[in-house]
Design a protein around this motif. Structure first.
Motif, PDB file in Angstrom:
ATOM      1  N   SER A 156      35.217 -14.340  45.798  1.00 55.55           N
ATOM      2  CA  SER A 156      34.776 -14.203  44.360  1.00 55.55           C
ATOM      3  C   SER A 156      35.693 -15.139  43.735  1.00 55.55           C
ATOM      4  CB  SER A 156      34.665 -12.571  43.986  1.00 55.55           C
ATOM      5  OG  SER A 156      35.917 -11.871  44.195  1.00 55.55           O
ATOM      6  N   LEU A 157      36.697 -14.579  43.196  1.00 57.32           N
ATOM      7  CA  LEU A 157      37.540 -15.441  42.411  1.00 57.32           C
ATOM      8  C   LEU A 157      38.639 -15.901  43.561  1.00 57.32           C
ATOM      9  CD1 LEU A 157      39.053 -16.461  39.783  1.00 57.32           C
ATOM     10  CD2 LEU A 157      40.436 -14.140  39.903  1.00 57.32           C
ATOM     11  N   TYR A 158      38.794 -17.257  43.301  1.00 53.75           N
ATOM     12  CA  TYR A 158      39.659 -18.169  44.376  1.00 53.75           C
ATOM     13  C   TYR A 158      40.613 -18.815  43.724  1.00 53.75           C
ATOM     14  CZ  TYR A 158      40.318 -21.242  48.734  1.00 53.75           C
ATOM     15  OH  TYR A 158      40.878 -21.741  49.621  1.00 53.75           O
ATOM     16  N   PRO A 159      41.885 -18.226  43.328  1.00 52.51           N
ATOM     17  CA  PRO A 159      42.983 -19.083  42.521  1.00 52.51           C
ATOM     18  C   PRO A 159      43.477 -20.269  43.480  1.00 52.51           C
ATOM     19  CG  PRO A 159      43.049 -16.686  42.348  1.00 52.51           C
ATOM     20  CD  PRO A 159      42.039 -16.842  43.147  1.00 52.51           C
ATOM     21  N   VAL A 160      43.937 -21.269  42.825  1.00 56.50           N
ATOM     22  CA  VAL A 160      44.435 -22.364  43.648  1.00 56.50           C
ATOM     23  C   VAL A 160      46.180 -22.400  42.778  1.00 56.50           C
ATOM     24  CG1 VAL A 160      44.743 -24.699  44.275  1.00 56.50           C
ATOM     25  CG2 VAL A 160      42.503 -23.585  44.286  1.00 56.50           C
ATOM     26  N   VAL A 161      47.106 -22.289  43.548  1.00 61.29           N
ATOM     27  CA  VAL A 161      48.376 -22.142  43.074  1.00 61.29           C
ATOM     28  C   VAL A 161      49.312 -23.044  43.718  1.00 61.29           C
ATOM     29  CG1 VAL A 161      48.070 -19.883  42.479  1.00 61.29           C
ATOM     30  CG2 VAL A 161      49.280 -20.406  44.428  1.00 61.29           C
ATOM     31  N   ASP A 162      50.335 -23.528  43.236  1.00 58.59           N
ATOM     32  CA  ASP A 162      51.551 -24.443  43.623  1.00 58.59           C
ATOM     33  C   ASP A 162      52.904 -23.777  44.074  1.00 58.59           C
ATOM     34  OD1 ASP A 162      52.493 -24.224  41.288  1.00 58.59           O
ATOM     35  OD2 ASP A 162      52.150 -26.149  40.654  1.00 58.59           O
ATOM     36  N   ASN A 163      52.944 -22.457  43.972  1.00 63.00           N
ATOM     37  CA  ASN A 163      53.925 -21.854  44.369  1.00 63.00           C
ATOM     38  C   ASN A 163      53.969 -20.371  44.841  1.00 63.00           C
ATOM     39  OD1 ASN A 163      55.149 -20.041  41.875  1.00 63.00           O
ATOM     40  ND2 ASN A 163      54.380 -22.015  40.875  1.00 63.00           N
TER      41      ASN A 163
END
Length: 434
Positions: free
Chosen positions: A222-229
Motif C-alpha cells: 500500500s504505502l511504499y516509502p523510499v528512504v536514504d538511511n
C-alpha cells in the motif's frame, strides 16, 4: 498549452505546412477522444524564422525536432542554447547496421542534449528504430512518413518519452488506428536490446524474460516509502509500515554494505519487506527480501542470477517501451513514474500525469490477462503527496511510493502514515462496492 513553432520556410519534403498543421490537429482530437490528455489541452501554432520545429512547454522548456529523409545528417547549427534538447529523426532505408554506427550515437556526445534516431531497414527485411543501444523492431509495413512524423510531434508535445512517441506513432499511423488507441501487446512493435557478433553486426534480443515469475510480495503493498538511511527506515517500521525501500547513492562500498546488512536485519525484526535499490549484488550477499532496479541496471544476465536467488524484484518503468521491455520477466511489482514533478532525483522523462498513468495501468492489466498469468502489482511514484494520492489510486494502481511525503522530519509523521494507509483502505472499499 503547448506552442509549436513552425519554420516560415518549410524545409521538409514530407508535406506542406498546412497539411502538417491539419494532421497535428486531427491527432490531438484523437488523443482527447481516447482520454490520453485533458480536453482543455491546447496547441498553438506560430510561424517563426527558425529552420526547424520546436515545442515550447508551459515551464518555459524547449524541445527542438528535426527530420530528414534519405540521409542521417541533421540541421542543428542554428542552436544558440547548447543545453536545449534536440531530437533528430532520420528516415533512412537500407542503412548498414554496424556497431560503430550505433556507438557513434552514444560515444563522445555533443555538449547539448541531442538525440539522434534512425528509421531504417536491415538487409533481412526488418525495420528498426535506433537510438544508441536501444532499438524497436517492426514488422515490415508501409510507413507514411508525414503521418508518422506528425504523430511523433504530437506525442512529444503530450510529454510521452521519445521511445513511446516512436512506438505509438508507428501504431497510430495505420488507418485502423485513426479513431482508437493502442491497448494490446500486438498493437505495439517490439523493444530490443542490441548484441553484436564477431563482425560487429548488431542483432537484437527481444524483451527480457524469466522462466518463472519472481516471488510475490508477502503482503499487498500500500504505502511504499523510499528512504536514504536506516534511522529513517526504522522510524517508519516502528510506525507499522510493511513495505519500504532503501535507496542510498554515492556511498563508499564498506559503509554501503553495512547499511544494507542493517536494513535487511531491520526488515526481519519488524517482519517487513525491505527492498534494496540498485545494489543487487550486495542485496544477494546480505540475503535481502528484495531489490529494486532501474532500466539501465537490468539485463538478462542479472535477471537470471536474481531468479536463481529466489529474491523479489521490482523494476522501474517510464512508459510503454520500458513496460514492454521487462514485462515477460514477471517481476514482483512494476513501478510507474514519475507521476508528478519531483526534485528527489534526476528523471529521464517529463512527468507522466494521471492520464498516462491510467493508460499504463490498463495496458499492464491487459498484458498479463492475455498471458493467462497473475496480475503484477503496480507502484506509482514521483511527487505523490496526501493531497493527490487519492487521484493516483483512482487510476487503478495498487500502491504509491513516497519520499518527501513521509519525511522523517515531519512532526506529525505517524498521523501522515495512518492517513496514507486509510486512504488505501478507502479506495479498496470504494472499488469493491462498485
Amino acid at each position: 498549452m503547448i506552442k509549436i513553432h513552425i519554420p516560415k520556410h518549410w524545409p521538409y519534403p514530407i508535406s506542406s505546412v498546412a497539411e502538417f498543421i491539419t494532421k497535428i490537429e486531427h491527432h490531438l482530437f484523437c488523443a482527447k477522444r481516447n482520454n490520453v490528455c485533458s480536453n482543455e489541452f491546447v496547441m498553438k501554432f506560430e510561424m517563426v524564422d527558425e529552420p526547424t520545429i520546436s515545442l515550447r512547454f508551459d515551464d518555459s522548456s524547449v524541445l527542438y525536432i528535426d527530420v530528414s529523409i534519405g540521409t542521417n545528417s541533421s540541421n542543428h547549427s542554428f542552436l544558440s542554447q547548447e543545453s536545449e534538447p534536440f531530437i533528430s529523426l532520420h528516415y533512412v532505408h537500407d542503412f548498414l547496421l554496424q556497431k560503430s554506427n550505433l556507438d557513434s550515437r552514444s560515444a563522445n556526445p555533443p555538449a547539448y542534449n541531442k538525440k539522434e534516431l534512425l528509421l531504417t531497414s536491415a538487409p533481412n527485411g526488418t525495420d528498426y528504430l535506433i537510438s544508441s543501444r536501444k532499438g524497436i523492431q517492426f514488422e515490415r509495413l508501409p510507413i507514411d512518413i508525414a503521418t508518422h512524423f506528425s504523430w511523433f510531434v504530437v506525442l512529444l508535445a503530450l510529454e510521452f518519452t521519445i521511445e513511446d512517441s516512436l512506438l505509438l506513432a508507428r501504431s497510430l499511423g495505420h488507418v485502423s488506428r485513426e479513431t482508437s488507441w493502442p491497448v494490446k501487446r500486438q498493437d505495439f512493435a517490439c523493444p530490443v536490446d542490441w548484441v553484436f557478433d564477431e563482425s560487429n553486426v548488431p542483432h537484437c534480443k527481444e524483451q527480457l524474460d524469466s522462466p518463472k515469475p519472481f516471488p510475490s510480495t508477502l503482503s499487498e503493498i500500500s504505502l511504499y516509502p523510499v528512504v536514504d538511511n536506516n534511522l529513517w527506515l526504522e522510524q517508519l517500521l516502528q510506525l507499522g509500515v510493511k513495505t519500504i525501500q532503501l535507496r542510498i547513492k554515492n556511498a563508499e562500498k564498506r559503509s554501503l554494505e553495512k547499511a544494507i546488512e542493517e536494513a535487511v536485519q531491520l526488515g526481519k525484526t519488524y517482519q517487513a519487506a525491505v527492498y534494496i535499490n540498485d545494489h543487487w549484488q550486495l542485496a544477494l550477499k546480505c540475503q535481502a527480501y528484495g531489490v529494486h532496479l532501474g532500466q539501465d541496471d537490468i539485463s538478462q544476465e542479472n535477471i537470471s542470477l536474481l531468479q536463481q536467488a529466489n529474491i523479489r524484484l521490482g523494476i522501474s518503468t517510464h512508459g510503454y517501451f520500458e513496460i514492454l521491455r521487462v514485462y515477460r520477466s514477471y517481476p514482483s511489482y512494476i513501478a510507474l513514474g514519475h507521476v508528478f514533478s519531483t526534485t528527489t532525483k534526476n528523471m529521464p522523462s517529463r512527468p507522466q500525469g494521471l492520464y498516462k498513468l491510467a493508460l499504463y495501468q490498463k495496458f499492464i492489466e491487459g498484458l498479463y490477462q492475455s498471458l493467462g498469468s497473475k496480475l503484477i502489482p503496480t507502484v506509482a511514484i514521483g511527487g505523490i503527496q496526501l493531497d493527490n494520492a487519492r487521484e493516483v489510486y483512482r487510476t487503478g494502481v495498487n500502491s504509491v511510493a513516497v519520499v518527501r511525503a513521509v519525511s522523517s522530519t515531519l512532526p506529525n509523521l505517524s498521523s501522515v502514515v495512518r492517513e496514507f494507509e486509510m486512504l488505501k483502505l478507502r479506495e479498496v472499499t470504494d472499488v469493491n462496492s462498485n
